[in-house]
Design a protein around this motif. Structure first.
Motif, PDB file in Angstrom:
ATOM      1  N   ALA A  26     -27.071 -48.589 -44.958  1.00 60.62           N
ATOM      2  CA  ALA A  26     -27.054 -49.620 -43.921  1.00 60.62           C
ATOM      3  C   ALA A  26     -27.499 -49.019 -42.593  1.00 60.62           C
ATOM      4  O   ALA A  26     -27.094 -47.904 -42.246  1.00 60.62           O
ATOM      5  CB  ALA A  26     -25.648 -50.194 -43.789  1.00 60.62           C
ATOM      6  N   PRO A  27     -28.329 -49.727 -41.825  1.00 57.22           N
ATOM      7  CA  PRO A  27     -28.760 -49.223 -40.514  1.00 57.22           C
ATOM      8  C   PRO A  27     -27.542 -48.978 -39.618  1.00 57.22           C
ATOM      9  O   PRO A  27     -26.635 -49.806 -39.554  1.00 57.22           O
ATOM     10  CB  PRO A  27     -29.624 -50.370 -39.971  1.00 57.22           C
ATOM     11  CG  PRO A  27     -30.075 -51.111 -41.189  1.00 57.22           C
ATOM     12  CD  PRO A  27     -28.937 -51.028 -42.149  1.00 57.22           C
ATOM     13  N   GLY A  28     -27.519 -47.852 -38.964  1.00 54.57           N
ATOM     14  CA  GLY A  28     -26.409 -47.562 -38.061  1.00 54.57           C
ATOM     15  C   GLY A  28     -25.135 -47.093 -38.729  1.00 54.57           C
ATOM     16  O   GLY A  28     -24.100 -46.968 -38.075  1.00 54.57           O
ATOM     17  N   ALA A  29     -25.198 -46.833 -40.032  1.00 58.08           N
ATOM     18  CA  ALA A  29     -23.998 -46.376 -40.743  1.00 58.08           C
ATOM     19  C   ALA A  29     -23.550 -45.024 -40.186  1.00 58.08           C
ATOM     20  O   ALA A  29     -24.365 -44.148 -39.913  1.00 58.08           O
ATOM     21  CB  ALA A  29     -24.283 -46.258 -42.238  1.00 58.08           C
ATOM     22  N   THR A  30     -22.253 -44.851 -40.008  1.00 58.39           N
ATOM     23  CA  THR A  30     -21.706 -43.599 -39.485  1.00 58.39           C
ATOM     24  C   THR A  30     -21.283 -42.683 -40.626  1.00 58.39           C
ATOM     25  O   THR A  30     -21.250 -43.087 -41.790  1.00 58.39           O
ATOM     26  CB  THR A  30     -20.485 -43.861 -38.598  1.00 58.39           C
ATOM     27  OG1 THR A  30     -19.389 -44.314 -39.422  1.00 58.39           O
ATOM     28  CG2 THR A  30     -20.788 -44.913 -37.538  1.00 58.39           C
ATOM     29  N   HIS A  31     -20.917 -41.452 -40.270  1.00 54.43           N
ATOM     30  CA  HIS A  31     -20.406 -40.523 -41.280  1.00 54.43           C
ATOM     31  C   HIS A  31     -19.127 -41.071 -41.906  1.00 54.43           C
ATOM     32  O   HIS A  31     -18.852 -40.818 -43.088  1.00 54.43           O
ATOM     33  CB  HIS A  31     -20.114 -39.165 -40.647  1.00 54.43           C
ATOM     34  CG  HIS A  31     -21.347 -38.429 -40.200  1.00 54.43           C
ATOM     35  ND1 HIS A  31     -22.586 -38.636 -40.774  1.00 54.43           N
ATOM     36  CD2 HIS A  31     -21.526 -37.469 -39.244  1.00 54.43           C
ATOM     37  CE1 HIS A  31     -23.473 -37.839 -40.187  1.00 54.43           C
ATOM     38  NE2 HIS A  31     -22.863 -37.132 -39.263  1.00 54.43           N
ATOM     39  N   PHE A  32     -18.342 -41.791 -41.133  1.00 54.32           N
ATOM     40  CA  PHE A  32     -17.114 -42.370 -41.668  1.00 54.32           C
ATOM     41  C   PHE A  32     -17.437 -43.463 -42.681  1.00 54.32           C
ATOM     42  O   PHE A  32     -16.763 -43.606 -43.704  1.00 54.32           O
ATOM     43  CB  PHE A  32     -16.263 -42.944 -40.524  1.00 54.32           C
ATOM     44  CG  PHE A  32     -15.732 -41.906 -39.587  1.00 54.32           C
ATOM     45  CD1 PHE A  32     -14.592 -41.180 -39.899  1.00 54.32           C
ATOM     46  CD2 PHE A  32     -16.391 -41.632 -38.393  1.00 54.32           C
ATOM     47  CE1 PHE A  32     -14.105 -40.210 -39.034  1.00 54.32           C
ATOM     48  CE2 PHE A  32     -15.912 -40.666 -37.517  1.00 54.32           C
ATOM     49  CZ  PHE A  32     -14.764 -39.943 -37.842  1.00 54.32           C
ATOM     50  N   ASP A  33     -18.490 -44.233 -42.405  1.00 46.47           N
ATOM     51  CA  ASP A  33     -18.900 -45.305 -43.317  1.00 46.47           C
ATOM     52  C   ASP A  33     -19.310 -44.745 -44.679  1.00 46.47           C
ATOM     53  O   ASP A  33     -19.104 -45.399 -45.711  1.00 46.47           O
ATOM     54  CB  ASP A  33     -20.068 -46.096 -42.722  1.00 46.47           C
ATOM     55  CG  ASP A  33     -19.681 -46.861 -41.458  1.00 46.47           C
ATOM     56  OD1 ASP A  33     -18.491 -47.214 -41.331  1.00 46.47           O
ATOM     57  OD2 ASP A  33     -20.566 -47.077 -40.608  1.00 46.47           O
ATOM     58  N   VAL A  34     -19.906 -43.565 -44.683  1.00 46.25           N
ATOM     59  CA  VAL A  34     -20.348 -42.953 -45.939  1.00 46.25           C
ATOM     60  C   VAL A  34     -19.188 -42.828 -46.917  1.00 46.25           C
ATOM     61  O   VAL A  34     -19.344 -43.018 -48.124  1.00 46.25           O
ATOM     62  CB  VAL A  34     -20.965 -41.557 -45.671  1.00 46.25           C
ATOM     63  CG1 VAL A  34     -21.208 -40.813 -46.979  1.00 46.25           C
ATOM     64  CG2 VAL A  34     -22.267 -41.693 -44.894  1.00 46.25           C
ATOM     65  N   PHE A  35     -18.003 -42.539 -46.385  1.00 40.91           N
ATOM     66  CA  PHE A  35     -16.824 -42.358 -47.226  1.00 40.91           C
ATOM     67  C   PHE A  35     -15.889 -43.568 -47.195  1.00 40.91           C
ATOM     68  O   PHE A  35     -14.797 -43.521 -47.773  1.00 40.91           O
ATOM     69  CB  PHE A  35     -16.043 -41.113 -46.789  1.00 40.91           C
ATOM     70  CG  PHE A  35     -16.752 -39.823 -47.075  1.00 40.91           C
ATOM     71  CD1 PHE A  35     -16.684 -39.234 -48.330  1.00 40.91           C
ATOM     72  CD2 PHE A  35     -17.505 -39.195 -46.094  1.00 40.91           C
ATOM     73  CE1 PHE A  35     -17.345 -38.049 -48.604  1.00 40.91           C
ATOM     74  CE2 PHE A  35     -18.169 -38.001 -46.361  1.00 40.91           C
ATOM     75  CZ  PHE A  35     -18.088 -37.428 -47.618  1.00 40.91           C
ATOM     76  N   GLY A  36     -16.300 -44.623 -46.499  1.00 42.26           N
ATOM     77  CA  GLY A  36     -15.456 -45.800 -46.415  1.00 42.26           C
ATOM     78  C   GLY A  36     -14.182 -45.553 -45.636  1.00 42.26           C
ATOM     79  O   GLY A  36     -13.141 -46.152 -45.916  1.00 42.26           O
ATOM     80  N   LEU A  37     -14.255 -44.674 -44.634  1.00 39.64           N
ATOM     81  CA  LEU A  37     -13.089 -44.301 -43.847  1.00 39.64           C
ATOM     82  C   LEU A  37     -13.080 -44.990 -42.494  1.00 39.64           C
ATOM     83  O   LEU A  37     -14.142 -45.305 -41.940  1.00 39.64           O
ATOM     84  CB  LEU A  37     -13.073 -42.781 -43.616  1.00 39.64           C
ATOM     85  CG  LEU A  37     -12.924 -41.892 -44.846  1.00 39.64           C
ATOM     86  CD1 LEU A  37     -13.105 -40.425 -44.443  1.00 39.64           C
ATOM     87  CD2 LEU A  37     -11.566 -42.096 -45.487  1.00 39.64           C
ATOM     88  N   PRO A  38     -11.896 -45.207 -41.915  1.00 40.97           N
ATOM     89  CA  PRO A  38     -11.832 -45.740 -40.546  1.00 40.97           C
ATOM     90  C   PRO A  38     -12.315 -44.679 -39.571  1.00 40.97           C
ATOM     91  O   PRO A  38     -12.240 -43.478 -39.857  1.00 40.97           O
ATOM     92  CB  PRO A  38     -10.337 -46.035 -40.354  1.00 40.97           C
ATOM     93  CG  PRO A  38      -9.640 -45.101 -41.295  1.00 40.97           C
ATOM     94  CD  PRO A  38     -10.552 -45.002 -42.495  1.00 40.97           C
ATOM     95  N   ARG A  39     -12.793 -45.103 -38.431  1.00 42.82           N
ATOM     96  CA  ARG A  39     -13.298 -44.176 -37.414  1.00 42.82           C
ATOM     97  C   ARG A  39     -12.109 -43.561 -36.670  1.00 42.82           C
ATOM     98  O   ARG A  39     -11.604 -44.108 -35.702  1.00 42.82           O
ATOM     99  CB  ARG A  39     -14.207 -44.913 -36.445  1.00 42.82           C
ATOM    100  CG  ARG A  39     -14.957 -44.005 -35.487  1.00 42.82           C
ATOM    101  CD  ARG A  39     -15.822 -44.803 -34.539  1.00 42.82           C
ATOM    102  NE  ARG A  39     -16.857 -45.565 -35.228  1.00 42.82           N
ATOM    103  CZ  ARG A  39     -17.826 -46.233 -34.602  1.00 42.82           C
ATOM    104  NH1 ARG A  39     -17.884 -46.229 -33.277  1.00 42.82           N
ATOM    105  NH2 ARG A  39     -18.720 -46.910 -35.300  1.00 42.82           N
ATOM    106  N   THR A  40     -11.640 -42.408 -37.161  1.00 42.30           N
ATOM    107  CA  THR A  40     -10.467 -41.764 -36.589  1.00 42.30           C
ATOM    108  C   THR A  40     -10.565 -40.253 -36.720  1.00 42.30           C
ATOM    109  O   THR A  40     -11.237 -39.750 -37.645  1.00 42.30           O
ATOM    110  CB  THR A  40      -9.186 -42.257 -37.293  1.00 42.30           C
ATOM    111  OG1 THR A  40      -8.052 -41.550 -36.796  1.00 42.30           O
ATOM    112  CG2 THR A  40      -9.274 -42.039 -38.793  1.00 42.30           C
ATOM    113  N   TYR A  41      -9.900 -39.542 -35.823  1.00 45.35           N
ATOM    114  CA  TYR A  41      -9.927 -38.077 -35.903  1.00 45.35           C
ATOM    115  C   TYR A  41      -9.124 -37.576 -37.095  1.00 45.35           C
ATOM    116  O   TYR A  41      -9.470 -36.569 -37.708  1.00 45.35           O
ATOM    117  CB  TYR A  41      -9.369 -37.468 -34.608  1.00 45.35           C
ATOM    118  CG  TYR A  41      -9.365 -35.952 -34.661  1.00 45.35           C
ATOM    119  CD1 TYR A  41     -10.529 -35.230 -34.414  1.00 45.35           C
ATOM    120  CD2 TYR A  41      -8.214 -35.255 -35.013  1.00 45.35           C
ATOM    121  CE1 TYR A  41     -10.541 -33.848 -34.505  1.00 45.35           C
ATOM    122  CE2 TYR A  41      -8.226 -33.871 -35.101  1.00 45.35           C
ATOM    123  CZ  TYR A  41      -9.385 -33.175 -34.845  1.00 45.35           C
ATOM    124  OH  TYR A  41      -9.395 -31.810 -34.955  1.00 45.35           O
TER     125      TYR A  41
END
Length: 209
Positions: A26-41
């Motif tokens: 998906a365009p703009g997918a983040t590293h967190f999206d790759v693993f289906g994770l929430p954007r959190t430290y």
């Protein structure tokens, strides 16, 4: 994101649940999206490693060696994205820098404005450290350099913790410019201290060679 094969929604997954074909990123997918994770430290690293191994096997280009050109290309793209995401998210420091980047500040860029906006007292501290290390290196005084490195490592850990605490507050609500700036200053210090420690390591190798 629609599946290229059956037009069903892939929901950001690496494979289409409807037809089983490998999906496009998906365009703009983040590293967190790759693993289906929430954007959190706070990432569960053992769980991340397990998921990485599973996805690596599923996405590996060898599995698509006989597939059509589109699937071979998507396999390579997905594998590259997976490797980069894992390398970043498994490392606490890289993860912090990446989260800051998602908040709009990329300290990995040499021309990053945040680097030029560091507090004056820190810039003065940097000059003093640089001069002290230069003197130790000129005198071939490894012991002095290592003592400085011990002190700087403590400062690096403290700065990283400050950045992490600030990033956690950013995760809880709408990003506040002052908090983003605070995190960028803390990670700016981490960046410098890390380079300082790398230089001491290189000096030690040179002396002991």
């Amino acid at each position: 994101m629609k599946c290229w094969n059956c037009e069903k929604d892939t929901a950001g997954r690496p494979f289409c649940a409807a037809c089983g074909k490998i999906a496009a990123r998906a365009p703009g997918a983040t590293h967190f999206d790759v693993f289906g994770l929430p954007r959190t430290y706070d990432v569960d690293v053992p769980a991340l490693e397990k998921q990485y191994r599973e996805l690596s096997l599923q996405l590996h280009p060898d599995r698509f060696a006989q597939a059509e050109a589109r699937e071979r290309r998507l396999s390579l793209e997905q594998t590259t994205a997976l490797n980069e995401a894992f390398k970043t998210l498994k490392d606490p420091t890289k993860r912090a820098f990446y989260l800051l980047k998602l908040h709009g500040v990329d300290l990995e860029r040499e021309d990053a404005g945040a680097q030029k906006d560091m507090p004056l007292e820190f810039l003065e501290e940097v000059m003093e450290l640089r001069e002290a290390l230069d003197e130790a290196m000129e005198a071939k005084d490894l012991e002095r350099a290592k003592k400085m490195a011990t002190d700087v490592e403590g400062r690096r850990k403290s700065a990283l913790q400050e950045a992490v605490d600030t990033l956690r507050t950013l995760e809880k609500g709408v990003p506040v410019e002052s908090s983003v700036k605070k995190a960028s200053h803390a990670l700016g210090r981490v960046r410098y201290f890390t380079r300082f420690l790398e230089q001491v390591d290189a000096f030690e190798e040179e002396v002991l060679a």
